[in-house]
Every structure is written in structure tokens, then in C-alpha cells.
Write an enzyme that holds these catalytic residues in place. Structure first.
Site, PDB file in Angstrom:
ATOM      1  N   LYS A  61     -16.002 -23.158  -5.122  1.00  0.00           N
ATOM      2  CA  LYS A  61     -17.217 -23.186  -4.568  1.00  0.00           C
ATOM      3  C   LYS A  61     -17.491 -21.846  -3.649  1.00  0.00           C
ATOM      4  O   LYS A  61     -16.536 -21.781  -2.803  1.00  0.00           O
ATOM      5  CB  LYS A  61     -17.675 -24.446  -3.626  1.00  0.00           C
ATOM      6  N   LYS A  99     -19.353 -23.004  -8.855  1.00  0.00           N
ATOM      7  CA  LYS A  99     -20.715 -22.925  -8.026  1.00  0.00           C
ATOM      8  C   LYS A  99     -20.500 -21.752  -7.121  1.00  0.00           C
ATOM      9  O   LYS A  99     -19.843 -21.795  -6.333  1.00  0.00           O
ATOM     10  CB  LYS A  99     -20.814 -24.481  -7.477  1.00  0.00           C
ATOM     11  N   SER A 155     -29.831 -23.871  -5.767  1.00  0.00           N
ATOM     12  CA  SER A 155     -31.463 -23.951  -5.452  1.00  0.00           C
ATOM     13  C   SER A 155     -31.920 -22.483  -5.714  1.00  0.00           C
ATOM     14  O   SER A 155     -32.824 -22.344  -5.895  1.00  0.00           O
ATOM     15  CB  SER A 155     -31.349 -24.513  -3.888  1.00  0.00           C
ATOM     16  N   TYR A 162     -31.445 -28.028 -11.120  1.00  0.00           N
ATOM     17  CA  TYR A 162     -32.866 -28.644 -10.574  1.00  0.00           C
ATOM     18  C   TYR A 162     -33.910 -28.304 -11.943  1.00  0.00           C
ATOM     19  O   TYR A 162     -35.006 -28.989 -11.877  1.00  0.00           O
ATOM     20  CB  TYR A 162     -33.481 -27.688  -9.521  1.00  0.00           C
TER      21      TYR A 162
HETATM   22  C1  PBG Z   1     -22.781 -28.489   1.007  1.00  0.00           C
HETATM   23  C2  PBG Z   1     -23.637 -28.290  -0.192  1.00  0.00           C
HETATM   24  C3  PBG Z   1     -24.362 -27.019  -0.400  1.00  0.00           C
HETATM   25  C4  PBG Z   1     -25.090 -27.252  -1.649  1.00  0.00           C
HETATM   26  C5  PBG Z   1     -24.631 -28.556  -2.339  1.00  0.00           C
HETATM   27  N1  PBG Z   1     -24.087 -29.031  -1.147  1.00  0.00           N
HETATM   28  C6  PBG Z   1     -24.547 -25.795  -0.052  1.00  0.00           C
HETATM   29  C7  PBG Z   1     -23.887 -25.502   1.309  1.00  0.00           C
HETATM   30  O1  PBG Z   1     -22.619 -25.204   1.234  1.00  0.00           O
HETATM   31  O2  PBG Z   1     -24.564 -25.286   2.264  1.00  0.00           O
HETATM   32  C8  PBG Z   1     -25.991 -26.445  -2.382  1.00  0.00           C
HETATM   33  C9  PBG Z   1     -26.694 -26.746  -3.352  1.00  0.00           C
HETATM   34  C10 PBG Z   1     -27.935 -25.820  -3.815  1.00  0.00           C
HETATM   35  O3  PBG Z   1     -27.955 -24.768  -3.120  1.00  0.00           O
HETATM   36  O4  PBG Z   1     -28.333 -26.355  -4.859  1.00  0.00           O
HETATM   37  N2  PBG Z   1     -21.793 -29.504   0.995  1.00  0.00           N
END
Ligand code: PBG
Length: 323
Positions: free
Chosen positions: A198, A252, A278, A317
Site C-alpha cells: 500500500k 494499492k 477513490s 467503486y
Molecule cells: C486507510 C484506508 C485508505 C483507503 C482505504 N483504507 C486510505 C488512507 O490510507 O487514508 C483508501 C481507499 C480509497 O481511496 O478508495 N486504512
């Protein structure tokens, strides 16, 4: 033997029958997982930046899952929207067995037993500062204390009926701690889909806004999420999570990290997931609304590229756009 100085390679593309016979990758609805936001209010709240997304009430959630199941989309990834007054420094609401996520899991299981329920495991929806874990007095992540809370959170979700847990935090040792806690509680067949690679991405902001953390645009998670310039660290973390007991590893965001997906595909035979986050979806939606691109074609091209790179599952999404 005759030697051609060029090949008429277009022979393979001249009609749609040949093109589809020779297409090398497929995208089916069961490859897609839809992320869903839920709150304990009675109303549903539109999230205009994200395609077909709302913060759902528990009732609204059930009708949306019915609609997804009819389309063949059978997996959901759950996030809570917690009222600001209930957030605190210790993420207290994360361990509420009557909280919005355990309630949602029980309801979905009772109504749609074939729907795969993958709740997110992390503390950011519950903390007032928006970090994925709890902090010491200097603002540093308390790694092991945070992991301990997440292991307890995992048991609450598994007890409620979750099929797999999706830790999205990137703290050290979380996969192992969650696996040990699940086994100790008798949940031997509840799996872990670990967000292993991530990245610290600029593309998470619409998600943070959806959770009510819009004031935290500059939230700095670089002490736990991976620096975008790195690939070896990401591959190393994937191996670590697999060694700690991950059943599926996640990369991700998706679109800008397909090199990591392709390398991970060479490295492991375990399933790989990607998350079209997102900001990636919002960019397509806004460009489509401005008439600049065709939304269906753009989404198909992105999702099939993820499959081509080697992803088994795609969290997006846009799960319900193409089917
Ligand atoms: C954090 C989390 C994040 C997303 C899912 N879980 C982002 C972050 O690290 O603040 C992002 C998902 C998205 O942007 O669609 N646990």
C-alpha cells in the site's frame, strides 16, 4: 523458404469474431469487489465524487447489495462512517461489538449468505486524527498497540460473520497477529487479504472526505505506507505478509502500480488483488462528466489492464458499471 520483409499482423484483428476469439484476458463480474460506506443514520448520503457510491443506512445497504448480486458482483468491502463526536484518539468505537460494521455484517449474512463479506480492518475511520493506528504523545504510531487493537477488531468482525478480513494499515506484524487471534478464536477458515503493497498515495483524498476526514487532506502516512518511488520495498512487504499468513495480497492504488502487480505475479502463486482507489475513479468520472472521455471504455481499459498485469481480484467503486 520465402522471407517476408513485413508481416500482415492485422489479419488477426480484421473482424470482431477473431478479435474476441483471440482476446487474452477476461473481466467477469465475480472478479470485482465493491467498497461500501455505511453509517447508523436512517438516510443515505450521496458521495458525488465517486461512481454509484453513497454512505448507506443499513436498509439502503441491503437494497444495494441485492442490486450488486443481481449483476453478479458478489463481494463487498465495508467501511464505517463514524460521527465526529464518537471518534477519539484511542479509536474506542473500533471495538464496539454493536458498532455499524458488526451490525452490517450480520444483516448481510442473514439476507445474502452468498455475498462475500470483506470488512476493512484499520483504525482510521474511528480516530480523531485520521491515522490508521493510535499515537504516542509525540504523534508517532504505536505499532504493536495498534496491531493488538486490530486483532481484537478482527475477532469482532469474524464473530459477526465476516468471510475474510482486509487489514489496510501497513503496520508491522499485523497479519501474523490477526492470523493467531483468528485461530485462537476457532476462526480457522476466515482468511486474510493483506494490503501488502500500500503506497502513500495522493489518490486517497475522496475516500478520506467520504469518511468525514476532509480536513485531513495533508495527512502524512509515510511512516507506514510505501514511498511511490520504491518497488523492492513493496515486493519485500508482499513476501513478509505471505509468510505471516496472508491468503491474498493487495497492491494499492492499482493503475500506477501495475509494474508491481506484474512482478508480484512472477513471485507468488497466491491470488493478487488490486484496489482502484477513490481518486483513480473520481478522475474518470469527472473527465467523463466533462465530455472528455467515454466512461465505459475508459473503465474497461483500466480494469482489463489490471487483469492483464496479473490481478485476480479488483476492488473498485466502478464494480457495477460494466455488468
Ligand atoms: C486507510 C484506508 C485508505 C483507503 C482505504 N483504507 C486510505 C488512507 O490510507 O487514508 C483508501 C481507499 C480509497 O481511496 O478508495 N486504512
Amino acid at each position: 523458404m520465402q522471407c517476408f520483409d513485413f508481416q500482415r499482423e492485422r489479419k488477426l484483428r480484421v473482424n470482431s469474431t477473431l478479435r474476441s476469439m483471440l482476446s487474452e484476458n477476461v473481466l467477469r463480474p465475480e472478479h470485482l469487489i465493491k467498497p461500501l460506506f455505511i453509517h447508523l443514520e436512517n438516510s443515505c448520503e450521496l458521495l458525488p465524487q465517486l461512481p454509484n457510491s453513497m454512505v448507506f443506512s443499513l436498509n439502503g445497504l441491503l437494497s444495494h447489495i441485492e442490486y450488486l448480486m443481481k449483476k453478479g458482483i458478489r463481494g463487498v468491502n465495508l467501511y464505517p462512517k463514524i460521527p465526529t463526536v464518537e471518534k477519539d484518539n484511542l479509536a474506542t468505537q473500533a471495538l464496539n461489538p454493536e458498532g455499524v460494521i458488526p451490525q452490517a455484517i450480520k444483516l448481510i449474512k442473514a439476507n445474502f449468505p452468498e455475498c462475500l463479506i470483506l470488512p476493512d480492518v484499520a483504525l482510521d475511520p474511528y480516530t480523531s486524527h485520521g491515522h490508521d493506528g493510535i499515537l504516542d504523545k509525540n504523534g508517532n504510531i504505536l505499532n504493536d498497540d495498534s496491531v493488538e487493537i486490530m486483532a481484537k477488531q478482527s475477532i469482532i468482525f469474524a464473530d459477526a460473520g465476516a468471510d475474510m478480513l482486509a487489514p489496510s494499515d501497513m503496520f508491522d506484524g499485523r497479519t501474523r497477529s490477526i492470523r493467531l487471534a483468528l485461530d485462537a478464536a476457532g476462526h480457522h477458515y476466515v482468511g486474510i487479504i493483506a494490503y501488502a503493497a500500500k503506497y502513500a498515495s495522493a489518490f486517497y483524498n475522496p475516500f478520506r472526505a467520504a469518511l468525514g476526514n476532509s480536513a485531513l487532506k495533508k495527512l502524512d502516512k509515510r511512516s507506514y505506507q510505501i514511498e511511490p518511488s520504491s518497488s523492492r520495498q513493496a515486493l519485500d512487504k508482499i513476501l513478509i505478509d505471505l509468510n505471516e499468513g496472508a491468503d491474498i495480497v493487495m497492491i494499492k492504488p492499482a493503475g500506477h502500480y501495475l509494474d508491481i502487480v506484474a512482478k508480484a505475479r512472477q513471485m507468488t502463486n497466491k491470488p493478487i488483488a488490486v484496489f482502484q482507489v477513490s481518486g483513480e475513479c473520481a478522475m474518470i468520472k469527472i473527465a467523463a462528466e466533462a465530455g472528455l472521455i467515454d466512461e465505459h471504455n475508459a473503465v474497461y481499459e483500466q480494469l482489463i489492464s489490471m487483469r492483464r498485469a496479473g490481478a485476480d481480484l479488483i476492488f473498485t467503486y466502478y464494480a457495477d458499471l460494466l455488468f
